[in-house]
Design a protein around this motif. Structure first.
Motif, PDB file in Angstrom:
ATOM      1  N   ALA A 155      62.443 -23.590  64.409  1.00  0.00           N
ATOM      2  CA  ALA A 155      63.245 -24.239  63.367  1.00  0.00           C
ATOM      3  C   ALA A 155      62.740 -23.856  61.974  1.00  0.00           C
ATOM      4  N   PHE A 156      62.523 -22.570  61.778  1.00  0.00           N
ATOM      5  CA  PHE A 156      62.032 -22.065  60.499  1.00  0.00           C
ATOM      6  C   PHE A 156      62.996 -22.426  59.369  1.00  0.00           C
ATOM      7  N   ASP A 157      62.444 -22.923  58.277  1.00  0.00           N
ATOM      8  CA  ASP A 157      63.262 -23.335  57.144  1.00  0.00           C
ATOM      9  C   ASP A 157      63.391 -22.155  56.174  1.00  0.00           C
ATOM     10  N   TYR A 158      64.470 -21.392  56.320  1.00  0.00           N
ATOM     11  CA  TYR A 158      64.644 -20.202  55.471  1.00  0.00           C
ATOM     12  C   TYR A 158      64.956 -20.608  54.037  1.00  0.00           C
ATOM     13  N   PRO A 174      77.415 -14.797  56.324  1.00  0.00           N
ATOM     14  CA  PRO A 174      76.476 -15.138  55.237  1.00  0.00           C
ATOM     15  C   PRO A 174      75.281 -16.015  55.639  1.00  0.00           C
ATOM     16  N   GLU A 175      75.489 -16.979  56.563  1.00  0.00           N
ATOM     17  CA  GLU A 175      74.336 -17.793  56.957  1.00  0.00           C
ATOM     18  C   GLU A 175      73.292 -16.935  57.677  1.00  0.00           C
ATOM     19  N   ASP A 176      73.754 -15.887  58.367  1.00  0.00           N
ATOM     20  CA  ASP A 176      72.828 -14.968  59.032  1.00  0.00           C
ATOM     21  C   ASP A 176      72.184 -14.022  58.029  1.00  0.00           C
ATOM     22  N   THR A 177      73.002 -13.504  57.113  1.00  0.00           N
ATOM     23  CA  THR A 177      72.447 -12.510  56.192  1.00  0.00           C
ATOM     24  C   THR A 177      71.403 -13.136  55.284  1.00  0.00           C
ATOM     25  N   TRP A 198      68.352 -12.696  57.303  1.00  0.00           N
ATOM     26  CA  TRP A 198      67.918 -11.293  57.367  1.00  0.00           C
ATOM     27  C   TRP A 198      67.368 -10.826  56.030  1.00  0.00           C
ATOM     28  N   GLN A 199      68.018 -11.243  54.946  1.00  0.00           N
ATOM     29  CA  GLN A 199      67.513 -10.826  53.626  1.00  0.00           C
ATOM     30  C   GLN A 199      66.147 -11.430  53.354  1.00  0.00           C
ATOM     31  N   TYR A 200      65.984 -12.696  53.741  1.00  0.00           N
ATOM     32  CA  TYR A 200      64.685 -13.323  53.523  1.00  0.00           C
ATOM     33  C   TYR A 200      63.601 -12.588  54.307  1.00  0.00           C
ATOM     34  N   ILE A 201      63.913 -12.296  55.586  1.00  0.00           N
ATOM     35  CA  ILE A 201      62.943 -11.594  56.433  1.00  0.00           C
ATOM     36  C   ILE A 201      62.592 -10.233  55.830  1.00  0.00           C
ATOM     37  N   GLU A 202      63.624  -9.518  55.367  1.00  0.00           N
ATOM     38  CA  GLU A 202      63.380  -8.191  54.798  1.00  0.00           C
ATOM     39  C   GLU A 202      62.542  -8.268  53.515  1.00  0.00           C
ATOM     40  N   GLN A 203      62.882  -9.223  52.644  1.00  0.00           N
ATOM     41  CA  GLN A 203      62.112  -9.363  51.397  1.00  0.00           C
ATOM     42  C   GLN A 203      60.649  -9.641  51.689  1.00  0.00           C
ATOM     43  N   LEU A 228      63.836  -6.868  65.474  1.00  0.00           N
ATOM     44  CA  LEU A 228      64.102  -7.944  64.503  1.00  0.00           C
ATOM     45  C   LEU A 228      64.932  -9.090  65.088  1.00  0.00           C
ATOM     46  N   GLU A 229      65.848  -8.786  66.042  1.00  0.00           N
ATOM     47  CA  GLU A 229      66.585  -9.883  66.684  1.00  0.00           C
ATOM     48  C   GLU A 229      65.602 -10.835  67.349  1.00  0.00           C
ATOM     49  N   ARG A 230      64.556 -10.270  67.923  1.00  0.00           N
ATOM     50  CA  ARG A 230      63.576 -11.120  68.612  1.00  0.00           C
ATOM     51  C   ARG A 230      62.719 -11.881  67.602  1.00  0.00           C
ATOM     52  N   LEU A 231      62.467 -11.283  66.435  1.00  0.00           N
ATOM     53  CA  LEU A 231      61.764 -12.021  65.375  1.00  0.00           C
ATOM     54  C   LEU A 231      62.612 -13.209  64.915  1.00  0.00           C
ATOM     55  N   VAL A 232      63.914 -12.963  64.745  1.00  0.00           N
ATOM     56  CA  VAL A 232      64.822 -14.050  64.346  1.00  0.00           C
ATOM     57  C   VAL A 232      64.812 -15.156  65.407  1.00  0.00           C
ATOM     58  N   MET A 233      64.821 -14.756  66.692  1.00  0.00           N
ATOM     59  CA  MET A 233      64.774 -15.760  67.768  1.00  0.00           C
ATOM     60  C   MET A 233      63.500 -16.589  67.687  1.00  0.00           C
ATOM     61  N   LEU A 234      62.371 -15.942  67.421  1.00  0.00           N
ATOM     62  CA  LEU A 234      61.104 -16.673  67.300  1.00  0.00           C
ATOM     63  C   LEU A 234      61.203 -17.698  66.177  1.00  0.00           C
TER      64      LEU A 234
END
Ligand code: ATP
Ligand code: MG
Length: 433
Positions: free
Chosen positions: A322-325, A14-17, A20-25, A311-317
């Motif tokens: 320290a992006f505040d999701y 869930p902490e990952d999803t 991912w959901q935020y990125i997708e939205q 997208l894995e690399r976008l998440v790494m960036l």
């Protein structure tokens, strides 16, 4: 017997999803602004589609495919990339027909599969956000699509990215260049890596792409494809560069850049990061023009342009900065119950609040109120609704805003009969009074 996930495959907890959901939205919003429409194609297709579409000599097809024979002896493969499937769908559904707008613009956000050596930013199941534009040879399409890719990263506040472009020209340019490259590499053949030796005659452009150190040295002084562009391709490339400049988008031209997939012509590009945490896998987005692919897959001659963002690399960036999701499903209300007799009322209240559009969690264990408030805090609830025995007698509930500590009393019956999708605004307004 214990079970483990297969090497290079992810569990998204869930902490990952939430990420991912935020990125997708966020991504879908931007894609709407550019009027790209989502397309969903199967995760597996005929092996032959990828062999044809991606190119037999590419690493993807020759080394990295998850392919197998199904129970009906069909040779199928998990998709290693998104373009071939979208092109197949475009052709099979005749989306080139006169009733469809031109260009047709698609996007997908989907898992891809490649048999690779897993490492940071390199998985066997990974995810791409990709776009494809069909039916538009205009260089402005190249520019608009590359700008979308850059905008995608900017929309997350990502900086330090480099747009690298090159042109592979048309078939005639590439044939002329191919020979020039072979003439240059042939005398140095003995010093080339095993892979590059094999590619020298099959697909010499791919030698430029080699990651081998010695190959890189040799390739540095190779002739430039830009000197072999036909007049038309040169015009196309110049137009692309001029438009990028008009938009103040910085770019660099790397005439040694080729793409791992074989289907590209004219403009190709990569978005690269200068993030020092990235090691050698610095490409976060790659794409270009593929005017021959639709025909190759059995459709009419149709121009194409697309890209894929890893997208894995976008998440790494984002992690590295320290992006505040934001929480995508933030909790609006937590219901605190004091005394066993409030349990049924809590069920009713949760049902009513959810019906009015709130995200609701409640106490089930009849713990001490302080513990319940702690939970509400931990879950980041905006409001705590407290039901005690007194409240039940009075038909009310205490509503407290956790951020400010402000409280009001609300009528339970009013909440049960409310028919609004804007209950939160109503509560806020009453708290302010
Ligand atoms: P590389 O040279 O890094 O292997 P590639 O040329 O194979 O990249 P593409 O097929 O162009 O990559 O895919 C587009 C993007 O998808 C890449 O830029 C990268 O961000 C991402 N990507 C590719 N393979 C993987 C993988 N195995 N795991 C995670 N992301 C990947
Ligand atoms: Mg690769």
């Amino acid at each position: 017997m214990t079970y483990q996930k297969l090497k290079g495959t992810p569990d998204f907890l869930p902490e990952d999803t939430n990420k991912w959901q935020y990125i997708e939205q966020n991504a879908r919003k931007l894609l709407s602004r550019y009027q790209f429409k989502e397309i969903r194609t199967p995760i597996f297709e005929q092996f032959e589609l990828f062999a044809r579409g991606v190119g037999e000599t590419s690493d993807i097809v020759s080394k990295e495919m998850y392919d197998f024979y199904d129970k009906g002896e069909r040779h199928v493969a998990l998709r290693p990339e998104g373009t071939a499937g979208v092109v197949r769908a475009f052709v099979e559904n005749k989306l080139y027909g006169p009733e469809y707008p031109k260009p047709m613009k698609f996007y997908y956000i989907a898992p891809m599969f490649r048999y690779e050596r897993p490492q940071k930013g390199r998985m066997r199941q990974f995810h791409q956000l990709g776009v494809e534009v069909f039916g538009n040879p205009n260089p402005s399409t190249d520019v608009e699509t590359m700008v979308l890719a850059m905008d995608m990263f900017k929309s997350f506040g990502i900086k330090n990215l480099k747009l690298v472009i090159n042109s592979l020209g048309n078939t005639a340019s590439r044939t002329a260049y191919r020979q020039a490259l072979i003439d240059y590499l042939e005398p140095q053949m003995a010093s080339l890596s095993k892979d590059s030796k094999e590619r020298l005659y099959k697909n010499p452009l791919r030698v430029l792409d080699s990651k081998d150190k010695k190959d890189k040295e040799i390739v540095k002084d190779a002739p430039s494809i830009l000197d072999y562009l036909s007049e038309e391709s040169m015009k196309h490339f110049t137009s692309v560069k001029e438009s990028l400049e008009a938009l103040d988008i910085e770019y660099v031209v790397d005439s040694n850049m080729v793409r791992g997939l074989d289907y590209y012509n004219d403009t190709i590009f990569e978005v690269m990061t200068e993030d020092p945490n990235f090691g050698s896998n610095t490409t976060v987005c790659a794409g270009g023009r593929y005017d021959g692919l639709v025909k190759e897959v059995g459709g009419p001659e149709t121009a194409g342009f697309g890209f894929g963002i890893g997208l894995e690399r976008l998440v790494m960036l984002l992690d590295n900065m320290a992006f505040d999701y934001p929480e995508v499903d933030a909790l609006d209300a937590f219901i605190v119950t004091i005394g066993k007799s409030t349990d049924k009322e809590a069920t009713k209240l949760a049902y009513a609040l959810r019906k009015n559009g709130l995200n609701v969690e409640r106490e089930f264990l009849d713990r001490k109120p302080a513990k319940q408030f702690k939970t509400a805090d931990k879950l980041n609830a905006s409001y705590v609704f407290t039901l005690g025995e007194n409240e039940i007698v009075n038909g009310t509930v205490n509503v407290k805003a956790l951020a400010t500590g402000e409280q009001i009393t609300m009528d339970l019956n009013e909440l049960y009969t409310a028919q609004t999708n804007d209950l939160l605004t109503e509560i806020e307004a009453r708290l302010k009074k």
